[in-house]
Design a protein around this motif. Structure first.
Motif, PDB file in Angstrom:
ATOM      1  N   SER A 156       0.823  -1.210   0.000  1.00 24.87           N
ATOM      2  CA  SER A 156       0.000   0.000   0.000  1.00 24.87           C
ATOM      3  C   SER A 156       0.862   1.269   0.000  1.00 24.87           C
ATOM      4  O   SER A 156       0.388   2.330  -0.403  1.00 24.87           O
ATOM      5  N   LYS A 157       2.114   1.157   0.438  1.00 26.37           N
ATOM      6  CA  LYS A 157       3.028   2.309   0.472  1.00 26.37           C
ATOM      7  C   LYS A 157       4.114   2.237  -0.608  1.00 26.37           C
ATOM      8  O   LYS A 157       4.920   3.148  -0.736  1.00 26.37           O
ATOM      9  N   ALA A 158       4.134   1.139  -1.362  1.00 26.77           N
ATOM     10  CA  ALA A 158       5.223   0.897  -2.308  1.00 26.77           C
ATOM     11  C   ALA A 158       5.129   1.772  -3.546  1.00 26.77           C
ATOM     12  O   ALA A 158       4.048   2.103  -4.020  1.00 26.77           O
ATOM     13  N   LYS A 159       6.306   2.128  -4.031  1.00 25.02           N
ATOM     14  CA  LYS A 159       6.444   2.853  -5.286  1.00 25.02           C
ATOM     15  C   LYS A 159       7.484   2.125  -6.116  1.00 25.02           C
ATOM     16  O   LYS A 159       8.420   1.550  -5.565  1.00 25.02           O
ATOM     17  N   PRO A 160       7.340   2.153  -7.435  1.00 25.75           N
ATOM     18  CA  PRO A 160       8.330   1.454  -8.272  1.00 25.75           C
ATOM     19  C   PRO A 160       9.733   2.017  -8.080  1.00 25.75           C
ATOM     20  O   PRO A 160       9.911   3.217  -7.918  1.00 25.75           O
ATOM     21  N   PHE A 161      10.704   1.120  -8.069  1.00 26.76           N
ATOM     22  CA  PHE A 161      12.103   1.512  -7.978  1.00 26.76           C
ATOM     23  C   PHE A 161      12.488   2.231  -9.262  1.00 26.76           C
ATOM     24  O   PHE A 161      12.170   1.769 -10.355  1.00 26.76           O
ATOM     25  N   PRO A 162      13.147   3.393  -9.169  1.00 25.26           N
ATOM     26  CA  PRO A 162      13.550   4.109 -10.379  1.00 25.26           C
ATOM     27  C   PRO A 162      14.413   3.219 -11.271  1.00 25.26           C
ATOM     28  O   PRO A 162      15.350   2.602 -10.804  1.00 25.26           O
ATOM     29  N   GLY A 163      14.051   3.132 -12.530  1.00 23.13           N
ATOM     30  CA  GLY A 163      14.801   2.304 -13.466  1.00 23.13           C
ATOM     31  C   GLY A 163      14.288   0.882 -13.552  1.00 23.13           C
ATOM     32  O   GLY A 163      14.876   0.035 -14.201  1.00 23.13           O
ATOM     33  N   GLY A 164      13.190   0.583 -12.890  1.00 21.05           N
ATOM     34  CA  GLY A 164      12.611  -0.757 -12.955  1.00 21.05           C
ATOM     35  C   GLY A 164      12.971  -1.580 -11.737  1.00 21.05           C
ATOM     36  O   GLY A 164      13.671  -1.151 -10.847  1.00 21.05           O
TER      37      GLY A 164
END
Length: 104
Positions: free
Chosen positions: A61-69
């Motif tokens: 619920s708090k996760a965001k994609p890591f920059p660059g995949g």
């Protein structure tokens, strides 16, 4: 004679120089596999149990994609609070003093 430069090494050196100027500074992050491994290693939940699924849902619920995949990630302070709440619940007879879901 000059040795050939490895492109990955050169890119890493450039990133370090740029990071020193504040371009890449951000709050430390925890990736999902690391969080899941911590939950299991600390025996806060069993892989097939409801607590494990609850914890991963809270992380997601708090996760965001890591920059660059790659894997999703969450700021380390959110993961720490979630792990502390799970420890309190486990060792304090199921009573949690603060609710991660409500506060964050």
């Amino acid at each position: 004679a000059a040795s050939p430069t490895n492109p990955a090494t050169a890119a890493r050196k450039d990133a370090i120089k740029t990071a020193g100027k504040g371009a890449f500074r951000r709050e430390p992050q925890v990736r999902r596999p690391t969080f899941c491994r911590a939950v299991l290693d600390l025996e806060l939940a069993k892989e097939d149990g409801m607590d494990y699924h609850w914890a991963t849902r809270q992380f997601d619920s708090k996760a965001k994609p890591f920059p660059g995949g790659g894997e999703d990630e969450v700021p380390v302070n959110h993961c720490a609070q979630l792990l502390v709440d799970m420890m309190i619940q486990k060792f304090n007879g199921g009573v949690v003093s603060s609710s991660y879901a409500e506060e964050h």
